[in-house]
Design an enzyme around this catalytic site. Sequence first.
Site, PDB file in Angstrom:
ATOM      1  N   TYR A  45      20.444 -29.548 -17.527  1.00  0.00           N
ATOM      2  CA  TYR A  45      19.726 -28.275 -17.660  1.00  0.00           C
ATOM      3  C   TYR A  45      18.551 -28.236 -16.685  1.00  0.00           C
ATOM      4  CZ  TYR A  45      16.395 -24.931 -19.643  1.00  0.00           C
ATOM      5  OH  TYR A  45      15.482 -23.927 -19.818  1.00  0.00           O
TER       6      TYR A  45
ATOM      7  N   THR B  88      11.410 -24.088 -15.909  1.00  0.00           N
ATOM      8  CA  THR B  88      11.116 -24.812 -17.142  1.00  0.00           C
ATOM      9  C   THR B  88      10.406 -26.130 -16.860  1.00  0.00           C
ATOM     10  OG1 THR B  88      12.188 -26.118 -18.893  1.00  0.00           O
ATOM     11  CG2 THR B  88      13.522 -25.617 -16.984  1.00  0.00           C
TER      12      THR B  88
HETATM   13  N1  NAD Z   1      13.298 -20.794 -24.904  1.00  0.00           N
HETATM   14  C1  NAD Z   1      12.518 -21.651 -24.245  1.00  0.00           C
HETATM   15  O1  NAD Z   1      11.744 -22.415 -24.849  1.00  0.00           O
HETATM   16  C2  NAD Z   1      12.564 -21.726 -22.746  1.00  0.00           C
HETATM   17  C3  NAD Z   1      11.686 -22.611 -22.098  1.00  0.00           C
HETATM   18  C4  NAD Z   1      11.740 -22.712 -20.693  1.00  0.00           C
HETATM   19  C5  NAD Z   1      12.574 -21.891 -19.967  1.00  0.00           C
HETATM   20  N2  NAD Z   1      13.389 -21.029 -20.627  1.00  0.00           N
HETATM   21  C6  NAD Z   1      14.253 -20.165 -19.815  1.00  0.00           C
HETATM   22  O2  NAD Z   1      13.973 -18.804 -20.165  1.00  0.00           O
HETATM   23  C7  NAD Z   1      15.156 -18.024 -20.026  1.00  0.00           C
HETATM   24  C8  NAD Z   1      15.395 -17.244 -21.298  1.00  0.00           C
HETATM   25  O3  NAD Z   1      15.521 -18.148 -22.388  1.00  0.00           O
HETATM   26  P1  NAD Z   1      15.769 -17.603 -23.862  1.00  0.00           P
HETATM   27  O4  NAD Z   1      15.252 -18.640 -24.799  1.00  0.00           O
HETATM   28  O5  NAD Z   1      15.307 -16.197 -23.960  1.00  0.00           O
HETATM   29  O6  NAD Z   1      17.350 -17.661 -23.912  1.00  0.00           O
HETATM   30  P2  NAD Z   1      18.404 -16.617 -24.559  1.00  0.00           P
HETATM   31  O7  NAD Z   1      19.686 -17.357 -24.698  1.00  0.00           O
HETATM   32  O8  NAD Z   1      17.820 -15.981 -25.772  1.00  0.00           O
HETATM   33  O9  NAD Z   1      18.539 -15.519 -23.435  1.00  0.00           O
HETATM   34  C9  NAD Z   1      19.326 -15.687 -22.289  1.00  0.00           C
HETATM   35  C10 NAD Z   1      20.082 -14.394 -22.054  1.00  0.00           C
HETATM   36  O10 NAD Z   1      20.838 -14.520 -20.846  1.00  0.00           O
HETATM   37  C11 NAD Z   1      22.134 -13.984 -21.054  1.00  0.00           C
HETATM   38  N3  NAD Z   1      23.016 -14.641 -20.084  1.00  0.00           N
HETATM   39  C12 NAD Z   1      23.331 -15.969 -20.032  1.00  0.00           C
HETATM   40  N4  NAD Z   1      24.159 -16.196 -18.991  1.00  0.00           N
HETATM   41  C13 NAD Z   1      24.354 -15.003 -18.367  1.00  0.00           C
HETATM   42  C14 NAD Z   1      25.112 -14.597 -17.241  1.00  0.00           C
HETATM   43  N5  NAD Z   1      25.857 -15.456 -16.549  1.00  0.00           N
HETATM   44  N6  NAD Z   1      25.087 -13.286 -16.883  1.00  0.00           N
HETATM   45  C15 NAD Z   1      24.359 -12.386 -17.596  1.00  0.00           C
HETATM   46  N7  NAD Z   1      23.645 -12.718 -18.685  1.00  0.00           N
HETATM   47  C16 NAD Z   1      23.639 -14.011 -19.066  1.00  0.00           C
HETATM   48  C17 NAD Z   1      22.457 -14.288 -22.500  1.00  0.00           C
HETATM   49  O11 NAD Z   1      23.453 -13.452 -23.040  1.00  0.00           O
HETATM   50  C18 NAD Z   1      21.097 -14.088 -23.163  1.00  0.00           C
HETATM   51  O12 NAD Z   1      20.907 -12.751 -23.593  1.00  0.00           O
HETATM   52  C19 NAD Z   1      16.270 -18.990 -19.653  1.00  0.00           C
HETATM   53  O13 NAD Z   1      16.433 -18.933 -18.262  1.00  0.00           O
HETATM   54  C20 NAD Z   1      15.724 -20.344 -20.065  1.00  0.00           C
HETATM   55  O14 NAD Z   1      16.246 -21.385 -19.278  1.00  0.00           O
HETATM   56  C21 NAD Z   1      13.402 -20.921 -21.983  1.00  0.00           C
HETATM   57  O1  UPG Z   2      16.506 -29.664 -35.116  1.00  0.00           O
HETATM   58  C1  UPG Z   2      15.697 -30.118 -34.295  1.00  0.00           C
HETATM   59  C2  UPG Z   2      15.423 -29.440 -33.079  1.00  0.00           C
HETATM   60  C3  UPG Z   2      14.543 -30.009 -32.178  1.00  0.00           C
HETATM   61  N1  UPG Z   2      13.936 -31.189 -32.468  1.00  0.00           N
HETATM   62  C4  UPG Z   2      13.004 -31.782 -31.495  1.00  0.00           C
HETATM   63  O2  UPG Z   2      11.945 -30.876 -31.274  1.00  0.00           O
HETATM   64  C5  UPG Z   2      11.511 -30.911 -29.914  1.00  0.00           C
HETATM   65  C6  UPG Z   2      11.641 -29.537 -29.332  1.00  0.00           C
HETATM   66  O3  UPG Z   2      13.041 -29.224 -29.268  1.00  0.00           O
HETATM   67  P1  UPG Z   2      13.600 -27.743 -28.951  1.00  0.00           P
HETATM   68  O4  UPG Z   2      12.894 -26.746 -29.801  1.00  0.00           O
HETATM   69  O5  UPG Z   2      15.085 -27.813 -29.013  1.00  0.00           O
HETATM   70  O6  UPG Z   2      13.083 -27.494 -27.457  1.00  0.00           O
HETATM   71  P2  UPG Z   2      13.369 -28.333 -26.126  1.00  0.00           P
HETATM   72  O7  UPG Z   2      14.535 -29.225 -26.226  1.00  0.00           O
HETATM   73  O8  UPG Z   2      12.045 -28.946 -25.715  1.00  0.00           O
HETATM   74  O9  UPG Z   2      13.802 -27.182 -25.128  1.00  0.00           O
HETATM   75  C7  UPG Z   2      13.161 -25.913 -25.107  1.00  0.00           C
HETATM   76  O10 UPG Z   2      12.016 -26.038 -24.321  1.00  0.00           O
HETATM   77  C8  UPG Z   2      12.309 -26.433 -22.982  1.00  0.00           C
HETATM   78  C9  UPG Z   2      10.999 -26.709 -22.340  1.00  0.00           C
HETATM   79  O11 UPG Z   2      10.469 -27.898 -22.940  1.00  0.00           O
HETATM   80  C10 UPG Z   2      13.128 -25.316 -22.356  1.00  0.00           C
HETATM   81  O12 UPG Z   2      13.363 -25.566 -21.019  1.00  0.00           O
HETATM   82  C11 UPG Z   2      14.433 -25.141 -23.114  1.00  0.00           C
HETATM   83  O13 UPG Z   2      15.141 -24.038 -22.566  1.00  0.00           O
HETATM   84  C12 UPG Z   2      14.128 -24.861 -24.558  1.00  0.00           C
HETATM   85  O14 UPG Z   2      15.343 -24.852 -25.307  1.00  0.00           O
HETATM   86  C13 UPG Z   2      12.419 -31.949 -29.223  1.00  0.00           C
HETATM   87  O15 UPG Z   2      11.756 -33.184 -29.218  1.00  0.00           O
HETATM   88  C14 UPG Z   2      13.646 -32.043 -30.140  1.00  0.00           C
HETATM   89  O16 UPG Z   2      14.264 -33.302 -30.121  1.00  0.00           O
HETATM   90  C15 UPG Z   2      14.176 -31.854 -33.661  1.00  0.00           C
HETATM   91  O17 UPG Z   2      13.642 -32.914 -33.916  1.00  0.00           O
HETATM   92  N2  UPG Z   2      15.060 -31.290 -34.546  1.00  0.00           N
END
Ligand code: NAD
Ligand code: UPG
Length: 327
Positions: free
Chosen positions: A142, A118
């Site tokens: 995180y 991330t």
């Molecule tokens: N959503 C974002 O913007 C974002 C950005 C950067 C990185 N990531 C990374 O991408 C990955 C996926 O994110 P997402 O948004 O799809 O999250 P998500 O919560 O939708 O998916 C994560 C999945 O992992 C499973 N999981 C968690 N802990 C586990 C464990 N110990 N054993 C087996 N399964 C487990 C959960 O049940 C879930 O299905 C994560 O590693 C997250 O850190 C997400």
């Molecule tokens: O109700 C809300 C939710 C979010 N935010 C803001 O919107 C931005 C984006 O927030 P969010 O959508 O929660 O994403 P991040 O906190 O940036 O985190 C996401 O994006 C990261 C990369 O930037 C990943 O690593 C994380 O897993 C993923 O949850 C941030 O400034 C938050 O403070 C608000 O103002 N109000």
Amino acid sequence: MSIPVLVTGGAGYIGSHTCKALAQAGYLPISYDNLSRGFRDAVRYGPLVVGDIADRATLDAALAEHKPIAILHFAAVAYVGESMADPVLYYRNNTAGALSLIEAALAAGIDKLVFSSTCATYGVPKTLPIDEDTPQQPINPYGRSKRMVEQMLQDIGAVSPLRSVALRYFNACGTDPDGEIGENHDPETHLLPLAINAALGLGPQLQVFGTDYPTPDGTCIRDYIHVTDLADAHLRALTYLENGGATTAINLGTGSGFSIREILTAVERVLGSPVPHQVSPRRPGDPPSLVALAEKARDVLGWEAKHSDIETIVRTAAAWARRQHNR
Ligand SMILES: NC(=O)c1ccc[n+]([C@@H]2O[C@H](COP(=O)([O-])OP(=O)(O)OC[C@H]3O[C@@H](n4cnc5c(N)ncnc54)[C@H](O)[C@@H]3O)[C@@H](O)[C@H]2O)c1
Ligand SMILES: O=c1ccn([C@@H]2O[C@H](COP(=O)(O)OP(=O)(O)O[C@H]3O[C@H](CO)[C@@H](O)[C@H](O)[C@H]3O)[C@@H](O)[C@H]2O)c(=O)[nH]1
């Protein structure tokens, strides 16, 4: 016969979208998920093994049964705010959990792993956009839990056959354009779905976390990347490793940043209704601005974002939100 690949976190948001892309490309995605944050009905493109990455017995059995050629490791807890309140959960699940998975991979002779890292590993970068050589100085547990996994992969890769690509995603958003799968976090904490739900009258008004950041309009800037583009990058990273590529780390972003206020304006423009919102205090752990330099992904993987214009992001996410609420 499809080529088996283990997808930890395959029942989650980004994992399930990547499973779809894998299946379309001729792989068999075997989802390995403890369903703590994922959903059984998001697993549609291959089998599901319900298990925790920390549970070596279940993990070893899954690897022995399905014989995957590689692991795509998404399973993690992933909320900046939650990590500030409960760091133990983050280090145990994300860092210790990943070590368990790496040990299982080594024992099973698997030499290819794609890791969901991330941009939160960069902390508050001194210059923007962020390239991969920017120092990784995360400001929340995180980000630290994920940086440690990158370091483990490098150290272990140096003395074993394991090669890996750490994909440092910026902000994932949008949903499958076919509407088969979407974003189902419970509770939802991400900006885009919350803003869309507020605009559609499907959720409460949005809280804007902080308007006193050092950005042009005072709200945080992020680089929003469509989940379909992320899924495509995973396939390309897998191909890179299959072709013998060395361990590396690659940003996945568009190179363009949007402030929260700009996102609210875009949601209003695309959906034709305003986003009810109020200003709240800053959320602890949030850096002011995170924007990618995405050139390495293009050079090494031949990847570029194709679905990440803000209109496509809002349109696909809104279609999914409406379907969830039968509206
Ligand atoms: N959503 C974002 O913007 C974002 C950005 C950067 C990185 N990531 C990374 O991408 C990955 C996926 O994110 P997402 O948004 O799809 O999250 P998500 O919560 O939708 O998916 C994560 C999945 O992992 C499973 N999981 C968690 N802990 C586990 C464990 N110990 N054993 C087996 N399964 C487990 C959960 O049940 C879930 O299905 C994560 O590693 C997250 O850190 C997400
Ligand atoms: O109700 C809300 C939710 C979010 N935010 C803001 O919107 C931005 C984006 O927030 P969010 O959508 O929660 O994403 P991040 O906190 O940036 O985190 C996401 O994006 C990261 C990369 O930037 C990943 O690593 C994380 O897993 C993923 O949850 C941030 O400034 C938050 O403070 C608000 O103002 N109000």
